[in-house]
Scaffold this motif. Sequence first.
Motif, PDB file in Angstrom:
ATOM      1  N   ARG A 155       4.768   3.824   3.025  1.00 39.92           N
ATOM      2  CA  ARG A 155       4.568   2.853   1.951  1.00 39.92           C
ATOM      3  C   ARG A 155       4.982   1.460   2.428  1.00 39.92           C
ATOM      4  O   ARG A 155       5.981   1.304   3.116  1.00 39.92           O
TER       5      ARG A 155
ATOM      6  N   THR B 204      -1.386  -3.370  -8.521  1.00 41.60           N
ATOM      7  CA  THR B 204      -1.565  -1.987  -8.087  1.00 41.60           C
ATOM      8  C   THR B 204      -1.593  -1.967  -6.572  1.00 41.60           C
ATOM      9  O   THR B 204      -2.413  -2.638  -5.957  1.00 41.60           O
ATOM     10  N   ARG B 205      -0.674  -1.233  -5.963  1.00 44.01           N
ATOM     11  CA  ARG B 205      -0.688  -1.121  -4.505  1.00 44.01           C
ATOM     12  C   ARG B 205      -1.992  -0.459  -4.048  1.00 44.01           C
ATOM     13  O   ARG B 205      -2.563   0.376  -4.757  1.00 44.01           O
TER      14      ARG B 205
ATOM     15  N   ALA C  84      -2.984   5.442   2.431  1.00 45.26           N
ATOM     16  CA  ALA C  84      -4.023   4.693   1.714  1.00 45.26           C
ATOM     17  C   ALA C  84      -5.217   4.398   2.614  1.00 45.26           C
ATOM     18  O   ALA C  84      -6.354   4.314   2.142  1.00 45.26           O
TER      19      ALA C  84
ATOM     20  N   ASN D 295      -8.699 -10.129  -7.819  1.00 45.57           N
ATOM     21  CA  ASN D 295      -7.470  -9.322  -7.839  1.00 45.57           C
ATOM     22  C   ASN D 295      -6.240 -10.206  -7.955  1.00 45.57           C
ATOM     23  O   ASN D 295      -5.282  -9.874  -8.660  1.00 45.57           O
TER      24      ASN D 295
ATOM     25  N   HIS E 257       0.838  -1.198   0.000  1.00 40.93           N
ATOM     26  CA  HIS E 257       0.000   0.000   0.000  1.00 40.93           C
ATOM     27  C   HIS E 257       0.869   1.243   0.000  1.00 40.93           C
ATOM     28  O   HIS E 257       2.049   1.205   0.328  1.00 40.93           O
ATOM     29  N   GLU E 258       0.250   2.357  -0.366  1.00 46.86           N
ATOM     30  CA  GLU E 258       0.915   3.647  -0.353  1.00 46.86           C
ATOM     31  C   GLU E 258       0.646   4.360   0.971  1.00 46.86           C
ATOM     32  O   GLU E 258      -0.335   4.069   1.664  1.00 46.86           O
TER      33      GLU E 258
ATOM     34  N   GLY F   7      -4.275   2.118  -2.685  1.00 46.84           N
ATOM     35  CA  GLY F   7      -4.125   3.559  -2.602  1.00 46.84           C
ATOM     36  C   GLY F   7      -3.316   4.164  -3.731  1.00 46.84           C
ATOM     37  O   GLY F   7      -3.115   5.382  -3.769  1.00 46.84           O
ATOM     38  N   ALA F   8      -2.836   3.337  -4.675  1.00 48.23           N
ATOM     39  CA  ALA F   8      -2.045   3.842  -5.804  1.00 48.23           C
ATOM     40  C   ALA F   8      -2.889   3.829  -7.070  1.00 48.23           C
ATOM     41  O   ALA F   8      -3.924   3.157  -7.148  1.00 48.23           O
ATOM     42  N   ALA F   9      -2.444   4.575  -8.071  1.00 46.45           N
ATOM     43  CA  ALA F   9      -3.145   4.618  -9.353  1.00 46.45           C
ATOM     44  C   ALA F   9      -2.411   3.830 -10.424  1.00 46.45           C
ATOM     45  O   ALA F   9      -3.034   3.212 -11.296  1.00 46.45           O
ATOM     46  N   ALA F  10      -1.097   3.832 -10.379  1.00 49.39           N
ATOM     47  CA  ALA F  10      -0.296   3.192 -11.420  1.00 49.39           C
ATOM     48  C   ALA F  10      -0.033   1.726 -11.104  1.00 49.39           C
ATOM     49  O   ALA F  10       0.105   1.340  -9.940  1.00 49.39           O
ATOM     50  N   GLN F  11       0.030   0.928 -12.146  1.00 49.48           N
ATOM     51  CA  GLN F  11       0.388  -0.479 -12.000  1.00 49.48           C
ATOM     52  C   GLN F  11       1.900  -0.642 -12.032  1.00 49.48           C
ATOM     53  O   GLN F  11       2.611   0.162 -12.641  1.00 49.48           O
TER      54      GLN F  11
END
Length: 294
Positions: free
Chosen positions: A239, A278-279, A232, A267, A228-229, A281-285
């Motif tokens: 992180r 994707t972590r 999150a 998932n 996770h970020e 709370g994150a947007a990018a893979q």
Amino acid sequence: MLLSVISFSMLISSHFTGVLDHETPGAGLANILLVDDDAAFTSATAQLLTLLDHQVATADTVATATAQLQSTTYDRVFLDLMLPDGSGLQLLDYINTDLSRVTIITGHRAVKAQVMNLYGMNVNYLVKPITLDQLERLFDDAEADDNSSIKRHFGELIGESPRMHDLYNMIKRVSGSYVNVLLLGESGVGKEVVARAIHKASKVPGPFVPANCGAFSSELIGSELFGHEKGAFTGAIARKTGLFEQAENGTLFLDEITEMPLAMQPNLLRALESRMLTRVGAAAQIPINCRVIS
């Protein structure tokens, strides 16, 4: 998704024993690594080992112990199961078990049966608190076994029956590929030991990372697997790297996969198929590169 399935119900015979315990080269003075995060216990045990004329180095985290194992070969390694940054069992990937004996340290007697189920009757273990007599008996047993010439396949498995050789051949076939693997078998037949054998036979540079899906709470399993970020969720003060990333270039072993919540399975499937995650709370893979054995 490619999936290789190995069933142990018919393969595991009475000749099978998965072993962590190995011969110590020679008797007498031993070079020992003691890995435990309990400072008082570590100090007391190191003093007892010194009284027995052994040389003792200590470590209190997986990271510290990994660095020491990469630079020094120890005759014996004492491992606590629970460390601040992971499990002591993760260190087995950095131990040359042809040269070093491994002894599991636990503060809970109930763990004894679980360890024996996973690794067989020959595993060495010590239950806290440890006494001088216990340590003396441990080293006496080690010297008595020094003349043993038991063959260990992939550094883990013992047995020369036709069924065991069928298992060894399957491990060889699987280790030459990058497919994910599903191990089937009753509780106690040694699925994690075989997972370690596959990992070692694959000769990958990354670590073997074991995880029990039944031990994760349904609220945090996404964070445990994928990380996770910071920020999150409540309590996410930094992180966190998930199990998939920890197993980069190695093997992720998901024990008790059937205990994973249904809501998380899509998932997991997407991560297996796309090799991206994707972590929380994150947007990018981000890409992942590890074999999954479950």
